[in-house]
Each structure stands twice: as C-alpha cells, then as structure tokens.
Write an enzyme that holds these catalytic residues in place. Structure first.
Site, PDB file in Angstrom:
ATOM      1  CG  HIS A  88       4.185  -0.072   6.649  1.00  0.00           C
ATOM      2  ND1 HIS A  88       5.084   0.379   7.587  1.00  0.00           N
ATOM      3  CD2 HIS A  88       3.998   0.970   5.797  1.00  0.00           C
ATOM      4  CE1 HIS A  88       5.418   1.635   7.322  1.00  0.00           C
ATOM      5  NE2 HIS A  88       4.782   2.010   6.242  1.00  0.00           N
ATOM      6  CG  HIS A  89       6.611  -3.384   1.565  1.00  0.00           C
ATOM      7  ND1 HIS A  89       6.306  -3.886   0.308  1.00  0.00           N
ATOM      8  CD2 HIS A  89       6.601  -4.449   2.411  1.00  0.00           C
ATOM      9  CE1 HIS A  89       6.128  -5.199   0.407  1.00  0.00           C
ATOM     10  NE2 HIS A  89       6.304  -5.557   1.670  1.00  0.00           N
ATOM     11  CD  GLU A  90       9.242   4.292   5.393  1.00  0.00           C
ATOM     12  OE1 GLU A  90      10.022   4.743   4.527  1.00  0.00           O
ATOM     13  OE2 GLU A  90       8.075   4.717   5.570  1.00  0.00           O
TER      14      GLU A  90
ATOM     15  CD  GLU B  31       1.281  10.768   3.980  1.00  0.00           C
ATOM     16  OE1 GLU B  31       1.113  10.991   5.192  1.00  0.00           O
ATOM     17  OE2 GLU B  31       2.377  10.441   3.495  1.00  0.00           O
TER      18      GLU B  31
ATOM     19  CD  GLU C 223       4.247  14.026   4.441  1.00  0.00           C
ATOM     20  OE1 GLU C 223       4.749  14.217   5.558  1.00  0.00           O
ATOM     21  OE2 GLU C 223       4.133  12.895   3.939  1.00  0.00           O
TER      22      GLU C 223
ATOM     23  CG  HIS D 131       1.454   6.960   3.147  1.00  0.00           C
ATOM     24  ND1 HIS D 131       0.999   7.528   4.315  1.00  0.00           N
ATOM     25  CD2 HIS D 131       0.392   6.309   2.613  1.00  0.00           C
ATOM     26  CE1 HIS D 131      -0.278   7.229   4.488  1.00  0.00           C
ATOM     27  NE2 HIS D 131      -0.671   6.481   3.472  1.00  0.00           N
ATOM     28  CD  GLU D 132       5.888   8.957   3.808  1.00  0.00           C
ATOM     29  OE1 GLU D 132       5.136   9.222   4.752  1.00  0.00           O
ATOM     30  OE2 GLU D 132       6.091   7.790   3.420  1.00  0.00           O
TER      31      GLU D 132
ATOM     32  CD  GLU E  97       0.909  11.529   8.784  1.00  0.00           C
ATOM     33  OE1 GLU E  97       1.662  11.631   7.806  1.00  0.00           O
ATOM     34  OE2 GLU E  97      -0.303  11.243   8.671  1.00  0.00           O
TER      35      GLU E  97
END
Length: 700
Positions: A409-411, A498, A175, A479-480, A504
């Site tokens: 959403h699963h963080e 992502e 990122e 993401h990440e 963001e």
C-alpha cells in the site's frame, strides 16, 4: 480482422440542407444508429445522433478554444472526408469476456479555416451499433505547434428533460452518493442533494460528472462518458436546463488553463452509448474498443486476484493505521491498536493460505501515518520504512512459504511530487520482497499545489505509474484517482481503481444507500473495473463500537452477489477473518467465485432498481450469478438458457432468508442446493436492499 478504407467524394455524401449549410451522415454497421455531421453557413461544425430513427442528440456544436489564438469553432470549410470500416476481435488479458468484437464505421473529417492563418483540424467519428465515439485531432502545421486549450466546446443537446443518475461536478473527488432526478432538477447546492456530500473542489451547482446515465420517457437509455483519457483533463458537464443541453467543461490547472498540447495531438474520445434496453448499456464494450491495444508486451505477471486485508478493521475502529498510542482527555497513554503488526499479518496470511486467496493487503505498515491527514505537505511517506512492529523481511519469507503474496500500500497523502521522486525506489523495494501488486492512494489535496485529482497533470501521473509499474512487473490498483476510461486495455497491469464511493463510507458516514450498487455498473464501472471491496458479513457495526449507528446498507446475500454484479479482476473479501469463521457456509461462495471471465450475460437490469448478471469463469465450466435490488423487495425470474443444452447442473443459491431486510434484519440468509438445466427458470425473492448469489457447476 477486417478493415476496409475508402475515400468518399464530397458530392456523393452531401445532403442538401440549404444553399449555405452542408450535411453528411454515416450509419452504424447494421444501421441501428446514425450520425449526422453538418457545417452551417457560418462554418460551425455540428453533429447529431439517432437510434432506430429516434433522435438521441439534436444538432450540437463542436469545437475547442485556445489561449491567445482563435478557437477551433467557426469559420471552417470542408477539406476532405476519409471513411473506413473495421471489424476485428481481440482478447483482453483480464476481462468480462474472452473475446471482444470491435466493429464500427469511421468518418475522419478535415476542416480548414476560410480565412488566414487557414489552420486545419480533424474531427473523427466512430459509429457503432451501440452509439458513437468522437474526438478532435490537431495536425502539425504552420501556426500550430505548442498550444494551450482553455476549454472544449462540445455540446450534447438532448431531446427532453431526461431522468438522470448523477453526482455533482468536483475537480478532486467523485466519492458521492448518486442522485436520481430530472436534468432540470440538477442543483448540487440544494440540501436535498448535498446532505451526504464531502466535496473538495465544488465549482458549479449545475455541474455533473461523467459517466452520466440518462433514461428518456420513451424508453431510451443513454450513457455519456469518455474513452482513452491521456494527456488531457477529465471532462465534466454543465447542465443548461432551458434547452436540456449539456456543455463540456474541462478540469483546470493551477493557472486556470485546461490542457497543454503539442501538435500533432488529439483529445480523448467523447462517448455516447444508447439502446432501448438497459442490458445493452452494460454489455457495451465501446469504451474499451476506443482505447489502444496493450502497450505491455509481457503480460504474464498480470493475474486476477482475490485478496484479504488489514483494512476494514481500521474503518470500524478495531485497530489503527498509525503506530502511535492514543491519549484521551488527559488520560494516560493507552495501548496502541496498530493493525499492521507482524503477528496480525501472519494471521491474515494463514487464513488466506487456508482458503485459497492469492493476496493480503496491509495498510498502515509504514511510517508517516501519525503525521499526515489534512496537512497538505510533502515527504510524509518514503514508501520503504516499516514501523518497528512490522517485520517486512520475515513477512515476505512467511508469505512465500504460505503461497500467498503481500500487496503493498502506497498512500501518497496527495503529495504526488514526493511519490514521483520515490517511485523507482519504492518499486525496487517491493520487488526485493517479492511484492508484485500495489494499491496507491491520493487522499487529500494534490501537490503540486493548485493541481487537481482530475486535471491533466494527475491524469499523466496515473498513466506514468502504470507504465513504470509494468516495467517492474507490478499490478496497480489506484484509489482517489481520476475515474477510468478504458485505459486498462492499453495498460492491463492497471488492474482496478476506486474513483467512486466505495464500501468504507458505510463505516463512518451516512453510507451507501441500497440503490448505490445498482447504479454503479451504469456509471463509474462503465469506464473500468472498480475495487469496491465487498464481502462484509458483520452488517451492523455497533458490534465493533457499542452505540455506533452506521451500518452496511445491504443484506449479507447482496454482499455475495456484488462479486458478480460489480466487475473487477481484483476482488477483496473485506471483512475480518474472525467474522468469516462464524459463517463459513456463506464464505464458501467468496472462496469459489471467479474474478476473471470467459462469458458475461446481462440477465436483467434497470439503473437504480435491480440488476442480474451471469458469468462463466475463465477457462472453466462453472457459472456464477449475482442478482441485487435497491430498497425495494422484488421477485425476479432468472432463465438459465445460457447453460449448455442437454447437460445437468447443480446450483447452490445463497439467498435472503424470509424476513431479511437491509436495515432491520440484514444478516439473515439461507443456502439452497438444487438440480438445474438450460430449461430451468429460477424464481428469486430479493429482500429490500437484498440479493442472491448462485454458483452453478456441471454434474460429472
């Protein structure tokens, strides 16, 4: 599909180099590119690449090093060359074209050690008109069963000190904003290139990540990446400034090893895409073609999605992910600003239903957000327990009534072992409430501790999530995660990722400079669709927090154009519904633009400067065009020769208004409607950091 195979005799392919060295070559189907393979007198394998007779890669060494065993790098002799020709056409489930042609010549080279234990291995080349892909293969044999790779010794000897579009090597994040320098200037420790960097595991100042985009002084464009990254760590590159060479280096595990393999095994493809036209780099489908066909038999649940979300409002400070009330410097507890409430989610669902959006993402719906950031611990989230102000049963019912789907959403907070243990439970919970898409997140250091986001363990995890999600009929947006390498061909439910610096960063950092979106298609998006989350209309962010200096570094018109220029079948209208209500005329483009395509035409392109793409919607007649610029104002001519001759069309242009500027006047736009045909050439003026979005529909 046409496949021809034949076995070349070694004598027929041999080109005399010396009495000791041996060399073979293969041309692409139309002889635009040529690959040469050689073994020198020490038995060291090398390859070289030419484009229209220009050297692209000088003879470069190949090989793989093993732990507690001799490397596959020298002392080899030729055993056989098996060659074939393939010309096939296939259809992606979702994509930039309805039909993708896959045409190449393949050379499979088998080498064997001259001395005991006489192990053998393969190097497989596929030669396309737009470049080459090659990989290593390890047949099962005596003396090679389970083995550990300690490094891959693939070199890319370039012809000069090329212009490079690069981000620094890092095992855990990609990122970063892109740097544009000569290769000889690559230095991730230099403050000029590190002022915006939030590195996690920075390991060498001369390391860069792939996809790496290069431009030569004589007009060649070169893209170096990999395809079909499976059961192997991501490849990064070390720059040798003395001879303009790049050396592969693999992301290690906690013990410093790179990959654990069992024969028969193979590595990912190393890809080199080359052309004298920047447009051809973006039009290449080589990386997709080097991946295996879909492993998902029933793909009926895989659909393009345009969605809204309780997301941007947290980044700009209007609300929070966690439920907890806040306390500031001894003051009493303030009222919670939790965003993911039942009432707020219904508001988004109502707006989505009214304007034809398929989904609503909700972040911060589940317990754990108040106790996770930066703590590097397990069992933070269980993925099934909502906060008390988020009634998931009621929202599931309400979403179904409105004809809109919730997006889960699963963080994971980087605690991937916890997520693995709970994956089935989490997916069953989703299906219980009619939720068929999930955004996964991997913020922070990975658990198991010592593993990296781009190492073999995490690469296998990402594939495992996609495989398991497919069995539940669930689409995945990660993401990440490790950057994509075309695996969405094999797992089309892996709808987007992502894996780069997204929107963001404009909300709370130095942001994404205007050139950023003109570089992404030549770098990150070469490997697969990106969930960039465009559509921000409130460009100046001091609206949300007085005195806030951060802003989105584009014009509003460019935000619209990104829906076309940044490919993804998953597209978010990222701003708040209240903001869109104020500019419904511009919002109309987001409502109408497709997210799945039958045809893509690259109209104009130069990495780091400008880009214009036209796309025809899937199973429809409408065309959409996106044109964007870097920090420079520029004029652009767009010929509409891709339209059907003899027919009349109406074009609606969403343009930068006179005086628009990404920093000084970013929200100034105008809308123009005009008649066009295939003979029309549109003259566009793009503001600094600006763009233009166009919707072309056939007249009845």
């Amino acid at each position: 599909m046409l496949v021809r195979k034949w076995l070349f005799s070694l004598g027929g392919l041999l080109l005399a180099v010396s009495s000791f060295a041996q060399q073979w070559q293969m041309n692409s189907p139309t002889a635009v590119t040529r690959m040469e393979f050689s073994l020198d007198e020490r038995g060291i394998p090398r390859y070289a690449l030419y484009y229209k007779e220009k050297p692209v890669i000088y003879p470069s060494e190949l090989g793989v090093s093993l732990k507690d065993a001799p490397a596959f790098s020298r002392g080899f002799q030729m055993v056989s060359i098996d060659s074939s020709y393939t010309d096939e056409t296939w259809q992606p489930v979702l994509g930039e074209e309805k039909n993708i042609r896959n045409r190449y010549k393949e050379m499979k080279i088998t080498l064997r050690e001259q001395l005991a234990p006489a192990r053998s291995f393969n190097i497989i080349f596929r030669v396309f008109d737009d470049g080459i892909g090659f990989r290593y293969g390890f047949p099962k044999q005596a003396g090679l069963d389970d083995f550990i790779v300690t490094e891959e010794n693939t070199a890319f000897r370039l012809t000069a000190d090329h212009k490079a579009f690069w981000i620094p090597g890092d095992y855990d994040t990609n990122e970063f904003p892109y740097n544009t320098t000569r290769l000889s200037e690559v230095d991730a420790s230099d403050p000029r290139f590190t002022q915006h960097i939030h590195a996690m595991t920075f390991y060498a100042k001369n390391a860069v990540q792939t996809p790496l985009m290069l431009k030569t002084d004589d007009g060649l464009y070169i893209n170096i990446h990999e395809a079909a990254l499976v059961n192997y760590p991501a490849m990064q590159l070390l720059v040798n400034k003395k001879d303009h060479a790049l050396q592969s280096t693999l992301v290690p595990d906690a013990l410093g090893n790179k990959a654990y393999l069992q024969a028969p095994a193979q590595t990912p493809w190393r890809t080199i895409i080359v052309s004298d036209q920047a447009k051809d780099i973006l039009a290449s489908r080589m990386i997709l073609n080097l991946n295996e066909p879909s492993a998902v038999k029933n793909t009926s649940f895989i659909k393009p999605v345009k969605y809204l979300g309780i997301w941007w409002e947290m980044h700009v400070g209007k609300s929070t992910w966690d439920l907890a009330a806040t306390q500031v410097a001894g003051e009493k507890l303030k009222e919670s600003k939790h965003g993911a409430t039942t009432e707020r989610t219904k508001f988004y669902l109502d707006f989505a239903a009214k304007h034809g959006f398929q989904g609503v993402l909700v972040e911060g719906w589940n317990t754990g957000w108040e106790d996770w950031f930066g703590k590097w611990k397990e069992d933070v989230f269980d993925f099934v327990t909502p906060y008390p102000d988020y009634d998931i049963a009621e929202l599931s019912r309400y979403a179904k009534e409105k004809g809109v789907e919730l997006i889960m959403h699963h963080e994971t907070s980087g605690a991937v072992t916890s997520y693995d243990r709970r994956l089935d439970t989490a997916f069953r919970f989703m299906k219980q409430y009619g939720i068929n898409a999930v955004k996964t997140g991997y913020v922070g250091k990975v658990i198991p501790r010592g593993e990296h986001h781009d190492g073999q363990w995490m690469v296998n995890h990402i594939k495992r999530v996609a495989e398991k999600a497919a069995t539940y009929g669930i689409m995945v947006n990660s993401h990440e995660s490790v950057r994509p390498t075309g695996l969405h061909r094999t797992y089309p439910n892996y709808i987007a990722a992502e894996a780069a610096r997204g929107m963001e960063y404009n909300a709370w950092s130095s942001g994404n400079p205007p050139e950023h979106e003109t570089i992404l298609p030549f770098t990150r998006i070469m490997g697969g669709p990106m969930d960039y989350t465009p559509g921000i209309f409130r460009i100046k962010l001091d609206y949300w927090q007085p005195g806030k200096k951060e802003q989105v570094q584009t014009t509003l018109a460019k935000q619209l154009a990104l829906y076309v220029t940044l490919y993804s079948p998953l597209q978010m209208a990222a701003d708040l519904p209240e903001v869109y209500e104020e500019k419904m005329d511009a919002f109309q483009f987001i409502k109408e633009v497709s997210a799945d395509w039958d045809t893509t035409v690259i109209l104009a392109a130069e990495p780091g400067e400008y880009l214009a793409i036209a796309r025809k919607e899937k199973a429809g007649k409408d065309w959409f065009i996106g044109a964007i610029s870097d920090e420079q104002k520029r004029e652009m001519s767009i010929p509409l020769t891709f339209l059907e001759k003899g027919k009349k069309y109406t074009a609606v242009l969403y343009k930068d208004a006179p005086g628009a500027h990404w920093k000084d006047n970013p929200e100034a736009y105008s809308i123009e409607k005009r008649k066009v045909t295939a003979r029309t050439e549109l003259k566009l003026t793009l503001a600094a950091g600006g763009g233009c979005a166009i919707h072309i529909s056939e007249e009845e």
